[in-house]
Scaffold this motif. Structure first.
Motif, PDB file in Angstrom:
ATOM      1  N   MET A   1     -50.235  26.402  49.133  1.00 37.38           N
ATOM      2  CA  MET A   1     -51.626  26.730  49.448  1.00 37.38           C
ATOM      3  C   MET A   1     -51.893  26.513  50.939  1.00 37.38           C
ATOM      4  O   MET A   1     -51.134  25.837  51.622  1.00 37.38           O
ATOM      5  CB  MET A   1     -52.577  25.861  48.611  1.00 37.38           C
ATOM      6  N   LEU A   2     -52.993  27.117  51.402  1.00 37.53           N
ATOM      7  CA  LEU A   2     -53.386  26.939  52.805  1.00 37.53           C
ATOM      8  C   LEU A   2     -54.416  25.810  52.894  1.00 37.53           C
ATOM      9  O   LEU A   2     -55.419  25.814  52.176  1.00 37.53           O
ATOM     10  CB  LEU A   2     -53.981  28.241  53.347  1.00 37.53           C
ATOM     11  N   ILE A   3     -54.145  24.855  53.771  1.00 40.01           N
ATOM     12  CA  ILE A   3     -55.049  23.714  53.978  1.00 40.01           C
ATOM     13  C   ILE A   3     -55.628  23.815  55.380  1.00 40.01           C
ATOM     14  O   ILE A   3     -54.893  23.904  56.364  1.00 40.01           O
ATOM     15  CB  ILE A   3     -54.298  22.373  53.819  1.00 40.01           C
ATOM     16  N   GLY A   4     -56.950  23.811  55.477  1.00 43.39           N
ATOM     17  CA  GLY A   4     -57.626  23.846  56.771  1.00 43.39           C
ATOM     18  C   GLY A   4     -58.037  22.452  57.209  1.00 43.39           C
ATOM     19  O   GLY A   4     -58.447  21.633  56.382  1.00 43.39           O
ATOM     20  N   LEU A   5     -57.930  22.207  58.516  1.00 40.14           N
ATOM     21  CA  LEU A   5     -58.225  20.884  59.064  1.00 40.14           C
ATOM     22  C   LEU A   5     -59.166  21.002  60.259  1.00 40.14           C
ATOM     23  O   LEU A   5     -58.965  21.859  61.130  1.00 40.14           O
ATOM     24  CB  LEU A   5     -56.925  20.210  59.543  1.00 40.14           C
ATOM     25  N   ASP A   6     -60.163  20.145  60.304  1.00 42.38           N
ATOM     26  CA  ASP A   6     -60.972  19.983  61.502  1.00 42.38           C
ATOM     27  C   ASP A   6     -60.126  19.220  62.533  1.00 42.38           C
ATOM     28  O   ASP A   6     -59.091  18.638  62.183  1.00 42.38           O
ATOM     29  CB  ASP A   6     -62.246  19.212  61.120  1.00 42.38           C
ATOM     30  N   LEU A   7     -60.554  19.193  63.775  1.00 46.44           N
ATOM     31  CA  LEU A   7     -59.759  18.529  64.819  1.00 46.44           C
ATOM     32  C   LEU A   7     -60.367  17.194  65.276  1.00 46.44           C
ATOM     33  O   LEU A   7     -59.805  16.133  65.031  1.00 46.44           O
ATOM     34  CB  LEU A   7     -59.593  19.480  66.011  1.00 46.44           C
ATOM     35  N   ASP A   8     -61.564  17.262  65.914  1.00 46.71           N
ATOM     36  CA  ASP A   8     -62.150  16.048  66.496  1.00 46.71           C
ATOM     37  C   ASP A   8     -62.652  15.092  65.415  1.00 46.71           C
ATOM     38  O   ASP A   8     -63.418  15.476  64.528  1.00 46.71           O
ATOM     39  CB  ASP A   8     -63.312  16.417  67.430  1.00 46.71           C
ATOM     40  N   ASN A   9     -62.215  13.870  65.486  1.00 46.45           N
ATOM     41  CA  ASN A   9     -62.578  12.809  64.540  1.00 46.45           C
ATOM     42  C   ASN A   9     -62.038  13.055  63.134  1.00 46.45           C
ATOM     43  O   ASN A   9     -62.418  12.358  62.190  1.00 46.45           O
ATOM     44  CB  ASN A   9     -64.100  12.587  64.505  1.00 46.45           C
ATOM     45  N   THR A  10     -61.184  14.060  63.012  1.00 48.21           N
ATOM     46  CA  THR A  10     -60.454  14.280  61.756  1.00 48.21           C
ATOM     47  C   THR A  10     -58.965  14.037  62.021  1.00 48.21           C
ATOM     48  O   THR A  10     -58.338  13.228  61.345  1.00 48.21           O
ATOM     49  CB  THR A  10     -60.696  15.704  61.218  1.00 48.21           C
ATOM     50  N   LEU A  11     -58.435  14.717  63.044  1.00 51.39           N
ATOM     51  CA  LEU A  11     -57.044  14.485  63.447  1.00 51.39           C
ATOM     52  C   LEU A  11     -56.972  13.616  64.701  1.00 51.39           C
ATOM     53  O   LEU A  11     -56.076  12.783  64.839  1.00 51.39           O
ATOM     54  CB  LEU A  11     -56.341  15.826  63.699  1.00 51.39           C
ATOM     55  N   ILE A  12     -57.912  13.837  65.634  1.00 50.48           N
ATOM     56  CA  ILE A  12     -57.942  13.039  66.868  1.00 50.48           C
ATOM     57  C   ILE A  12     -59.005  11.957  66.732  1.00 50.48           C
ATOM     58  O   ILE A  12     -60.177  12.255  66.478  1.00 50.48           O
ATOM     59  CB  ILE A  12     -58.271  13.902  68.110  1.00 50.48           C
ATOM     60  N   ASP A  76     -48.979  11.445  58.593  1.00 47.74           N
ATOM     61  CA  ASP A  76     -48.295  11.308  57.291  1.00 47.74           C
ATOM     62  C   ASP A  76     -48.769  12.390  56.324  1.00 47.74           C
ATOM     63  O   ASP A  76     -47.979  12.949  55.568  1.00 47.74           O
ATOM     64  CB  ASP A  76     -48.588   9.930  56.663  1.00 47.74           C
ATOM     65  N   PHE A  77     -50.077  12.664  56.356  1.00 47.42           N
ATOM     66  CA  PHE A  77     -50.621  13.710  55.490  1.00 47.42           C
ATOM     67  C   PHE A  77     -49.960  15.050  55.805  1.00 47.42           C
ATOM     68  O   PHE A  77     -49.543  15.781  54.906  1.00 47.42           O
ATOM     69  CB  PHE A  77     -52.144  13.830  55.677  1.00 47.42           C
ATOM     70  N   ILE A  78     -49.869  15.368  57.088  1.00 45.57           N
ATOM     71  CA  ILE A  78     -49.297  16.658  57.500  1.00 45.57           C
ATOM     72  C   ILE A  78     -47.834  16.753  57.085  1.00 45.57           C
ATOM     73  O   ILE A  78     -47.396  17.774  56.534  1.00 45.57           O
ATOM     74  CB  ILE A  78     -49.470  16.860  59.027  1.00 45.57           C
ATOM     75  N   VAL A  79     -47.076  15.672  57.314  1.00 52.42           N
ATOM     76  CA  VAL A  79     -45.649  15.666  56.948  1.00 52.42           C
ATOM     77  C   VAL A  79     -45.491  15.869  55.438  1.00 52.42           C
ATOM     78  O   VAL A  79     -44.669  16.675  54.983  1.00 52.42           O
ATOM     79  CB  VAL A  79     -44.991  14.341  57.408  1.00 52.42           C
ATOM     80  N   ARG A  80     -46.318  15.195  54.657  1.00 54.48           N
ATOM     81  CA  ARG A  80     -46.249  15.331  53.194  1.00 54.48           C
ATOM     82  C   ARG A  80     -46.639  16.737  52.742  1.00 54.48           C
ATOM     83  O   ARG A  80     -46.023  17.315  51.858  1.00 54.48           O
ATOM     84  CB  ARG A  80     -47.170  14.305  52.511  1.00 54.48           C
ATOM     85  N   ALA A  81     -47.707  17.272  53.346  1.00 54.68           N
ATOM     86  CA  ALA A  81     -48.158  18.626  52.985  1.00 54.68           C
ATOM     87  C   ALA A  81     -47.064  19.648  53.289  1.00 54.68           C
ATOM     88  O   ALA A  81     -46.790  20.534  52.473  1.00 54.68           O
ATOM     89  CB  ALA A  81     -49.442  18.969  53.741  1.00 54.68           C
ATOM     90  N   ARG A  82     -46.417  19.494  54.448  1.00 59.11           N
ATOM     91  CA  ARG A  82     -45.327  20.415  54.813  1.00 59.11           C
ATOM     92  C   ARG A  82     -44.181  20.293  53.805  1.00 59.11           C
ATOM     93  O   ARG A  82     -43.601  21.305  53.395  1.00 59.11           O
ATOM     94  CB  ARG A  82     -44.797  20.093  56.204  1.00 59.11           C
ATOM     95  N   ALA A  83     -43.853  19.055  53.427  1.00 60.48           N
ATOM     96  CA  ALA A  83     -42.742  18.837  52.492  1.00 60.48           C
ATOM     97  C   ALA A  83     -43.027  19.496  51.139  1.00 60.48           C
ATOM     98  O   ALA A  83     -42.109  19.926  50.439  1.00 60.48           O
ATOM     99  CB  ALA A  83     -42.490  17.334  52.322  1.00 60.48           C
ATOM    100  N   LEU A  84     -44.319  19.595  50.786  1.00 61.44           N
ATOM    101  CA  LEU A  84     -44.704  20.232  49.523  1.00 61.44           C
ATOM    102  C   LEU A  84     -44.826  21.752  49.673  1.00 61.44           C
ATOM    103  O   LEU A  84     -45.147  22.446  48.707  1.00 61.44           O
ATOM    104  CB  LEU A  84     -46.037  19.649  49.028  1.00 61.44           C
ATOM    105  N   GLY A  85     -44.582  22.258  50.890  1.00 59.53           N
ATOM    106  CA  GLY A  85     -44.573  23.704  51.104  1.00 59.53           C
ATOM    107  C   GLY A  85     -45.929  24.305  51.442  1.00 59.53           C
ATOM    108  O   GLY A  85     -46.088  25.528  51.421  1.00 59.53           O
TER     109      GLY A  85
END
Ligand SMILES: [Mg+2]
Length: 186
Positions: A1-12, A76-85
């Motif tokens: 699936m496609l997961i969308g992410l905000d940037l400021d105060n979500t990733l940074i 860690d979230f991103i690495v896990r999401a990538r590992a799940l495809g």
């Protein structure tokens, strides 16, 4: 699936950067402790504080973004999401320049530099085309509708609750990345 992410105060995460730069600019005492919200409250409580707050933001989101840190658990979230495809995309409401930064730093380039230094384009698997910068909230919502991710994760409830947020996308309010991971990646 496609997961969308905000940037400021979500990733940074900017708390440490706000603290360091506010002390450096002489806006708070060097032993001041607190989050970005605490600094904003302290500055706004005094005359001229709003301007100081905006000058400070111009520095932290621009030339001093090097002091910002990854939100705990986000990589860690991103690495896990990538590992799940899963596929990942970033959609940010970020204007190109700040109003109160005399150096005129390109805020989008500053953020891209931060992402590069954090390994987003190497170990975390993003391409430049996966990062979308929009000028305002309406444009951000339009981009999310066009991308139609299964899930969108953001620290701002107002965005997720907006009537223009796509009904088919699951809205996840970021509180803690470990909790989001448990909810989303199972
Ligand atoms: Mg945000």
């Amino acid at each position: 699936m496609l997961i969308g992410l905000d940037l400021d105060n979500t990733l940074i995460g900017y708390d440490q950067a706000f603290l360091a730069v506010a002390a450096e600019m002489g806006l708070v005492a060097t032993d001041f402790t607190g989050t970005k919200a605490d600094i904003r409250a302290a500055l706004r409580a005094r005359p001229g504080g709003e301007t100081d707050w905006q000058r400070l933001q111009g520095q932290v989101y621009g030339p001093r973004i090097d002091l910002a840190e990854a939100m705990p658990g986000s990589c860690d979230f991103i690495v896990r999401a990538r590992a799940l495809g899963h596929d990942l995309v970033i959609v940010s409401h970020k204007t190109r320049t700040g109003h109160f930064d005399p150096t005129g730093t390109d805020l989008r380039q500053a953020a891209l530099g931060w992402l590069e230094r954090q390994g987003y384009f190497s170990r975390l698997g993003f391409a430049r085309d996966d990062i979308h910068f929009e000028d305002d909230r309406a444009a951000k919502l339009a981009r999310i509708r066009a991308l139609a991710p299964a899930i969108f994760i953001d620290d701002l409830a107002e965005l997720l609750d907006d009537p223009d947020f796509p009904a088919a996308t699951r809205a996840i309010l970021l509180d803690d990345w470990a909790k989001v991971s448990a909810r989303v990646l199972t």
